[in-house]
Write a protein that holds these residues in place. Structure first.
Motif, PDB file in Angstrom:
ATOM      1  N   ASN A  76      -1.231   5.996  -4.456  1.00 14.85           N
ATOM      2  CA  ASN A  76      -0.828   5.698  -3.081  1.00 14.85           C
ATOM      3  C   ASN A  76      -1.121   4.250  -2.710  1.00 14.85           C
ATOM      4  O   ASN A  76      -0.318   3.597  -2.027  1.00 14.85           O
ATOM      5  N   LEU A  77      -2.272   3.756  -3.151  1.00 18.74           N
ATOM      6  CA  LEU A  77      -2.624   2.364  -2.866  1.00 18.74           C
ATOM      7  C   LEU A  77      -1.643   1.416  -3.544  1.00 18.74           C
ATOM      8  O   LEU A  77      -1.188   0.437  -2.933  1.00 18.74           O
ATOM      9  N   ALA A  78      -1.304   1.721  -4.802  1.00 17.03           N
ATOM     10  CA  ALA A  78      -0.347   0.878  -5.519  1.00 17.03           C
ATOM     11  C   ALA A  78       1.017   0.912  -4.835  1.00 17.03           C
ATOM     12  O   ALA A  78       1.690  -0.116  -4.699  1.00 17.03           O
ATOM     13  N   GLY A  79       1.437   2.104  -4.385  1.00 15.21           N
ATOM     14  CA  GLY A  79       2.711   2.231  -3.686  1.00 15.21           C
ATOM     15  C   GLY A  79       2.726   1.471  -2.376  1.00 15.21           C
ATOM     16  O   GLY A  79       3.728   0.827  -2.024  1.00 15.21           O
ATOM     17  N   THR A  80       1.612   1.510  -1.644  1.00 16.12           N
ATOM     18  CA  THR A  80       1.516   0.781  -0.377  1.00 16.12           C
ATOM     19  C   THR A  80       1.628  -0.718  -0.603  1.00 16.12           C
ATOM     20  O   THR A  80       2.364  -1.419   0.099  1.00 16.12           O
ATOM     21  N   ASN A  81       0.894  -1.221  -1.603  1.00 15.15           N
ATOM     22  CA  ASN A  81       0.971  -2.653  -1.914  1.00 15.15           C
ATOM     23  C   ASN A  81       2.381  -3.049  -2.333  1.00 15.15           C
ATOM     24  O   ASN A  81       2.872  -4.137  -1.983  1.00 15.15           O
ATOM     25  N   GLN A  82       3.026  -2.173  -3.071  1.00 13.43           N
ATOM     26  CA  GLN A  82       4.389  -2.436  -3.544  1.00 13.43           C
ATOM     27  C   GLN A  82       5.352  -2.575  -2.365  1.00 13.43           C
ATOM     28  O   GLN A  82       6.143  -3.526  -2.294  1.00 13.43           O
ATOM     29  N   VAL A  83       5.289  -1.638  -1.431  1.00 19.11           N
ATOM     30  CA  VAL A  83       6.171  -1.674  -0.256  1.00 19.11           C
ATOM     31  C   VAL A  83       5.870  -2.886   0.606  1.00 19.11           C
ATOM     32  O   VAL A  83       6.781  -3.555   1.114  1.00 19.11           O
ATOM     33  N   HIS A  84       4.608  -3.222   0.779  1.00 17.32           N
ATOM     34  CA  HIS A  84       4.241  -4.396   1.584  1.00 17.32           C
ATOM     35  C   HIS A  84       4.797  -5.684   0.963  1.00 17.32           C
ATOM     36  O   HIS A  84       5.307  -6.555   1.675  1.00 17.32           O
ATOM     37  N   ARG A  85       4.703  -5.796  -0.347  1.00 14.25           N
ATOM     38  CA  ARG A  85       5.250  -6.980  -1.026  1.00 14.25           C
ATOM     39  C   ARG A  85       6.763  -7.054  -0.851  1.00 14.25           C
ATOM     40  O   ARG A  85       7.327  -8.134  -0.621  1.00 14.25           O
ATOM     41  N   ALA A  86       7.425  -5.906  -0.953  1.00 16.93           N
ATOM     42  CA  ALA A  86       8.878  -5.881  -0.787  1.00 16.93           C
ATOM     43  C   ALA A  86       9.275  -6.277   0.629  1.00 16.93           C
ATOM     44  O   ALA A  86      10.254  -7.011   0.833  1.00 16.93           O
ATOM     45  N   ILE A  87       8.521  -5.830   1.615  1.00 20.04           N
ATOM     46  CA  ILE A  87       8.821  -6.169   3.008  1.00 20.04           C
ATOM     47  C   ILE A  87       8.650  -7.662   3.250  1.00 20.04           C
ATOM     48  O   ILE A  87       9.494  -8.307   3.893  1.00 20.04           O
ATOM     49  N   LEU A  88       7.564  -8.224   2.729  1.00 19.16           N
ATOM     50  CA  LEU A  88       7.341  -9.664   2.906  1.00 19.16           C
ATOM     51  C   LEU A  88       8.477 -10.464   2.270  1.00 19.16           C
ATOM     52  O   LEU A  88       8.948 -11.461   2.844  1.00 19.16           O
ATOM     53  N   ARG A  89       8.916 -10.039   1.102  1.00 18.42           N
ATOM     54  CA  ARG A  89      10.028 -10.724   0.448  1.00 18.42           C
ATOM     55  C   ARG A  89      11.302 -10.567   1.267  1.00 18.42           C
ATOM     56  O   ARG A  89      12.094 -11.519   1.402  1.00 18.42           O
ATOM     57  N   MET A  90      11.516  -9.397   1.837  1.00 16.47           N
ATOM     58  CA  MET A  90      12.715  -9.128   2.613  1.00 16.47           C
ATOM     59  C   MET A  90      12.768  -9.970   3.886  1.00 16.47           C
ATOM     60  O   MET A  90      13.845 -10.320   4.373  1.00 16.47           O
ATOM     61  N   LEU A  91      11.606 -10.323   4.427  1.00 21.30           N
ATOM     62  CA  LEU A  91      11.555 -11.088   5.675  1.00 21.30           C
ATOM     63  C   LEU A  91      11.618 -12.596   5.461  1.00 21.30           C
ATOM     64  O   LEU A  91      11.713 -13.350   6.427  1.00 21.30           O
ATOM     65  N   ASP A  92      11.573 -13.042   4.212  1.00 22.46           N
ATOM     66  CA  ASP A  92      11.579 -14.484   3.919  1.00 22.46           C
ATOM     67  C   ASP A  92      12.906 -15.187   4.218  1.00 22.46           C
ATOM     68  O   ASP A  92      12.904 -16.290   4.771  1.00 22.46           O
ATOM     69  N   PRO A  93      14.066 -14.618   3.842  1.00 26.40           N
ATOM     70  CA  PRO A  93      15.330 -15.366   3.957  1.00 26.40           C
ATOM     71  C   PRO A  93      15.661 -15.760   5.398  1.00 26.40           C
ATOM     72  O   PRO A  93      15.345 -15.036   6.356  1.00 26.40           O
ATOM     73  N   VAL A  94      16.319 -16.906   5.530  1.00 25.43           N
ATOM     74  CA  VAL A  94      16.760 -17.377   6.845  1.00 25.43           C
ATOM     75  C   VAL A  94      18.284 -17.300   6.953  1.00 25.43           C
ATOM     76  O   VAL A  94      18.845 -17.646   7.994  1.00 25.43           O
TER      77      VAL A  94
END
Length: 236
Positions: A76-94
């Protein structure tokens, strides 16, 4: 008791000096208990031995449960970190085009899925040149497609925000050339705001066990909520 030593003198001396080493070794203790039972004969029931066996069985079950809980917590911890990383990447583009490219690129790689598709309903579902230039991630479909697609294999009208299922193949209309390779799918329903038709974020995987109805959906529900808000910003 015989005064004749039946074991090596040095081993006997070590056992006497360190009796805890015997008590802490489960296999040695089981062997001693079994030898004691044999010495008592077949007509004697050793209640203490039976109780010990039952306690050992319960301890084994508790240890197995403990290991399972720890493994699930790490997962669960690994999955949470995975989703958080994906969200941060998703919010980067302008830019929206970069946002879409990242979905089936870096975001898909972080989430370890083989294909991501964004499906938007529109009264004019024809794929126009502007949409085609945005790459293979975006699919524009007719109204009602989202509900039909999510409930197609469930046999009922699906109302859950996230549906996980195993499939024989992906929808060619959505996944294109990747459709035949996919064996499981996550369907994230999107509420894009008042006055807008619903959307759908699809994640396809070649592993048939990656998305299963038995899996939890909390993390993907959170991911869908963040994705909805990002999409509302782009559509504003």
């Amino acid at each position: 008791m015989s005064s004749t030593a039946l074991i090596d003198a040095s081993l006997r001396a070590r056992i006497i000096s360190e009796p805890e080493s015997i008590l802490e070794d489960a296999e040695v203790m089981r062997a001693l208990v079994a030898a004691n039972e044999r010495s008592m004969g077949a007509n004697i029931v050793d209640m203490r031995g039976i109780a010990m066996e039952r306690l050992e069985a319960r301890l084994d079950r508790l240890e197995e449960t403990h290991r399972s809980v720890i493994a699930a917590a790490y997962e669960n911890l690994a999955g949470t970190n995975q989703v958080h990383r994906a969200i941060l990447r998703m919010l980067d583009p302008v830019e929206f085009e970069t946002f879409l490219d990242d979905l089936d690129g870096e975001v898909a790689a972080i989430l370890r899925v083989d294909a991501i598709r964004l499906v938007l309903e529109s009264a004019q579902a024809e794929q126009d040149p502007a949409v085609e230039r945005l790459g293979g991630v975006l699919r524009v479909v007719e109204p009602g497609f989202v509900r039909r697609h999510v409930s197609a294999r469930a046999g009922e009208e699906a109302v859950r925000p996230v549906t996980l299922r195993q499939i024989d193949a992906g929808e060619p209309r959505i996944y294109g050339d990747r459709a035949a390779e996919l064996r499981s799918e996550a369907c994230l329903r999107l509420d894009l705001g008042a006055g807008r038709l619903p959307g759908l974020l699809l994640m396809g995987a070649e592993d048939p066990h990656q998305f299963s109805p038995q899996h939890g959906t909390d993390l993907l529900t959170f991911f869908a909520g963040v994705f909805e808000r990002a999409m509302r910003r782009w559509l504003a």
